[in-house]
Write an enzyme that holds these catalytic residues in place. Structure first.
Site, short mmCIF file in Angstrom:
data_model
loop_
_atom_site.label_atom_id
_atom_site.label_comp_id
_atom_site.label_asym_id
_atom_site.label_seq_id
_atom_site.Cartn_x
_atom_site.Cartn_y
_atom_site.Cartn_z
CG HIS A 203 -0.23 0.34 2.51
ND1 HIS A 203 0.46 -0.62 3.21
CD2 HIS A 203 -0.06 1.48 3.19
CE1 HIS A 203 1.01 -0.06 4.29
NE2 HIS A 203 0.71 1.21 4.30
C1 UD1 Z 1 -2.11 5.76 5.48
C2 UD1 Z 1 -0.81 6.37 6.01
C3 UD1 Z 1 0.30 5.34 5.94
C4 UD1 Z 1 -0.09 4.06 6.65
C5 UD1 Z 1 -1.43 3.56 6.13
C6 UD1 Z 1 -1.88 2.39 6.96
C7 UD1 Z 1 -0.49 8.79 5.63
C8 UD1 Z 1 0.16 9.81 4.78
N1 UD1 Z 1 -0.41 7.51 5.17
O1 UD1 Z 1 -1.90 5.43 4.12
O2 UD1 Z 1 1.46 5.86 6.57
O3 UD1 Z 1 0.90 3.10 6.43
O4 UD1 Z 1 -2.41 4.61 6.24
O5 UD1 Z 1 -2.80 1.61 6.29
O6 UD1 Z 1 -1.06 9.11 6.63
N2 UD1 Z 1 -9.28 4.34 1.44
C9 UD1 Z 1 -10.50 3.73 1.43
N3 UD1 Z 1 -11.07 3.42 2.63
C10 UD1 Z 1 -10.49 3.68 3.81
C11 UD1 Z 1 -9.25 4.30 3.81
C12 UD1 Z 1 -8.64 4.62 2.63
O7 UD1 Z 1 -11.08 3.48 0.37
O8 UD1 Z 1 -11.08 3.35 4.87
C13 UD1 Z 1 -8.62 4.63 0.13
C14 UD1 Z 1 -9.02 5.96 -0.46
O9 UD1 Z 1 -9.04 5.81 -1.85
C15 UD1 Z 1 -7.85 6.85 -0.07
C16 UD1 Z 1 -6.67 5.88 -0.12
O10 UD1 Z 1 -7.21 4.64 0.33
O11 UD1 Z 1 -7.67 7.92 -0.96
C17 UD1 Z 1 -5.50 6.27 0.75
O12 UD1 Z 1 -5.89 6.48 2.10
P1 UD1 Z 1 -5.00 7.40 3.08
O13 UD1 Z 1 -5.48 7.29 4.45
O14 UD1 Z 1 -4.87 8.76 2.50
O15 UD1 Z 1 -3.57 6.77 2.96
P2 UD1 Z 1 -3.12 5.26 3.12
O16 UD1 Z 1 -2.52 4.82 1.85
O17 UD1 Z 1 -4.21 4.46 3.74
N1 UDP Z 2 -3.43 -5.57 9.09
C1 UDP Z 2 -4.72 -6.03 9.36
N2 UDP Z 2 -5.46 -6.50 8.31
C2 UDP Z 2 -5.01 -6.54 7.04
C3 UDP Z 2 -3.70 -6.07 6.78
C4 UDP Z 2 -2.94 -5.58 7.83
O1 UDP Z 2 -5.16 -6.03 10.51
O2 UDP Z 2 -5.75 -6.98 6.14
C5 UDP Z 2 -2.63 -5.08 10.21
C6 UDP Z 2 -1.20 -5.60 10.26
O3 UDP Z 2 -1.15 -6.88 10.81
C7 UDP Z 2 -0.50 -4.54 11.09
C8 UDP Z 2 -1.21 -3.29 10.65
O4 UDP Z 2 -2.44 -3.68 10.09
O5 UDP Z 2 -0.74 -4.75 12.48
C9 UDP Z 2 -0.35 -2.61 9.64
O6 UDP Z 2 -1.05 -1.67 8.99
P1 UDP Z 2 -0.64 -1.16 7.54
O7 UDP Z 2 0.14 -2.16 6.82
O8 UDP Z 2 -1.90 -0.68 6.93
O9 UDP Z 2 0.24 0.14 7.88
P2 UDP Z 2 1.76 0.38 8.27
O10 UDP Z 2 2.14 -0.51 9.37
O11 UDP Z 2 2.56 0.18 7.02
O12 UDP Z 2 1.77 1.83 8.64
#
Ligand code: UD1
Ligand code: UDP
Length: 349
Positions: A203
């Site tokens: 992601h």
């Molecule tokens: C965010 C964090 C990242 C973290 C990740 C964990 C920032 C800059 N990034 O990234 O550090 O590792 O969360 O998962 O804060 N979306 C949905 N449903 C949701 C959430 C997101 O559809 O519930 C989609 C939307 O299209 C959105 C995209 O995911 O635009 C990105 O979501 P966003 O929270 O901006 O960043 P992440 O990639 O999730």
């Molecule tokens: N995770 C989860 N369900 C999923 C994928 C990840 O519960 O389908 C958990 C994972 O085990 C970890 C956390 O989400 O505890 C990590 O989140 P993510 O990879 O979204 O973000 P990051 O750690 O890179 O910020």
């Protein structure tokens, strides 16, 4: 003492759970959920299965550009701080929710507690790196998960209240592992057996937003023989769909929706190997002693690289395939503490 805790993204719910359990036995805690993540399986599911108390405030900011999203969090959090007058504001990790919480509090002279402080990739193109640096420099308590994180802060001239307490994610794994074994039915549900599949998650913006990188990654996934299970992050799902890419063409690949924490622990703990760009999953692989392959150019979790327990491959197809074929048997060394990080944090209040 009154703590205002700002959370908003999936990993923050998981990190906050063990800390809040300790905190609420001693102090008052108020949760602000920014709404950065909002799908049921990116948010509510964690509150339900980890018994996390319901948020007192929900800002419902949703998805948008970095500036717009962070600004609307900042606006909402500022008003809550003014109304609630907390003694401390607590944030986790490195997301936009982390930065917004810390910034709002620092401007109102509320001491900021940063849990998972001091991590660095030394790549400022990552939004997370900017969030971490800013947050660390305006925090009063910097609770680090590793010695490396402490050193990173010292190198930036941050010395006071920099404390290695261990990793709260290790607390979370320690607490939930047995529960996962007891309650998760995900292996049965998808017909999976121990050591019979690779677990994939992707992601990070540096991969999803770079066409060459994402295509290389998918090309490697096509070449990996055997079963591959991919609980796909909504960001990645959306981007691949916009690119017109159909994952059904990759042999052996089972794409599923994101799963809850008990299910992901079961998927991780029984996988042959984990291929990921997630920060949390690199560590969980290490805690569970499952070989990990990290599809990034840098990692903040350099301890996991020892003995090839985690192999940093970037997005080069040859490097990915080479790592997939390597024979590795990881063992846990206590670089991340022993599962008492939350207790150690609370000793300071
Ligand atoms: C965010 C964090 C990242 C973290 C990740 C964990 C920032 C800059 N990034 O990234 O550090 O590792 O969360 O998962 O804060 N979306 C949905 N449903 C949701 C959430 C997101 O559809 O519930 C989609 C939307 O299209 C959105 C995209 O995911 O635009 C990105 O979501 P966003 O929270 O901006 O960043 P992440 O990639 O999730
Ligand atoms: N995770 C989860 N369900 C999923 C994928 C990840 O519960 O389908 C958990 C994972 O085990 C970890 C956390 O989400 O505890 C990590 O989140 P993510 O990879 O979204 O973000 P990051 O750690 O890179 O910020």
């Amino acid at each position: 003492m009154k703590f205002l805790t700002v959370i908003g993204a999936r990993p923050q719910f998981i990190k906050a759970a063990p800390v809040s359990r300790e905190l609420r036995s001693l102090h008052k805690e108020i949760y602000v959920h920014t709404g950065q993540h909002y799908d049921k399986n990116m948010s509510d599911i964690f509150f339900e299965e980890l018994n996390i108390p319901k948020p007192n405030y929900h800002l419902n900011v949703g998805s948008s550009s970095h500036g717009k999203q962070t600004a609307s969090m900042l606006d909402g959090i500022e008003q809550i701080i003014v109304d609630e007058k907390p003694d401390y504001l607590m944030v986790y990790g490195d997301t936009n929710s982390t930065l917004a919480g810390a910034l709002a509090a620092a401007k109102l002279h509320i001491p900021v507690i940063h849990v998972e402080a001091g991590l660095r990739s030394f790549n400022k193109k990552m939004p997370e790196e900017v969030n971490r640096i800013m947050t660390d420099h305006i925090s009063e308590y910097l609770f680090c998960p590793t010695d490396t994180a402490v050193k990173n802060l010292h190198n930036e001239n941050i010395h006071e209240k920099v404390i290695n307490v261990g990793d709260v994610m290790f607390d979370a794994v320690s607490y939930n592992r047995a529960l996962s074994e007891e309650k998760s039915d995900i292996l049965n549900k998808f017909g999976l057996e121990k050591d019979s599949y690779y677990l994939i998650t992707i992601h990070r913006a540096e991969n999803t937003d770079n066409e060459t990188n994402i295509k290389n990654i998918l090309s490697a996934f096509s070449q990996i023989e055997g079963k591959k299970v991919w609980p796909i992050h909504p960001r990645t799902k959306q981007i691949l769909s916009n690119m017109g890419i159909d994952l059904a063409s990759i042999p052996g690949l089972q794409v599923i929706d994101p799963v809850g924490y008990l299910d992901i622990l079961a998927l991780e703990g029984n996988a042959k190997k984990i291929l990921t760009d997630s920060g949390g999953m690199q560590k969980e692989a290490y805690f569970l002693q499952i070989p990990c392959i990290t599809l990034r150019e840098q990692t903040e979790w350099i301890e996991t690289l020892e003995d090839n327990a985690n192999i940093l491959v970037g997005t080069d197809v040859f490097n990915i395939m080479d790592a997939v074929q390597k024979n590795v048997t990881p063992s846990y060394k206590d670089y991340f503490g022993n599962g008492f990080a939350s207790k150690k944090i609370l000793e300071h209040f």
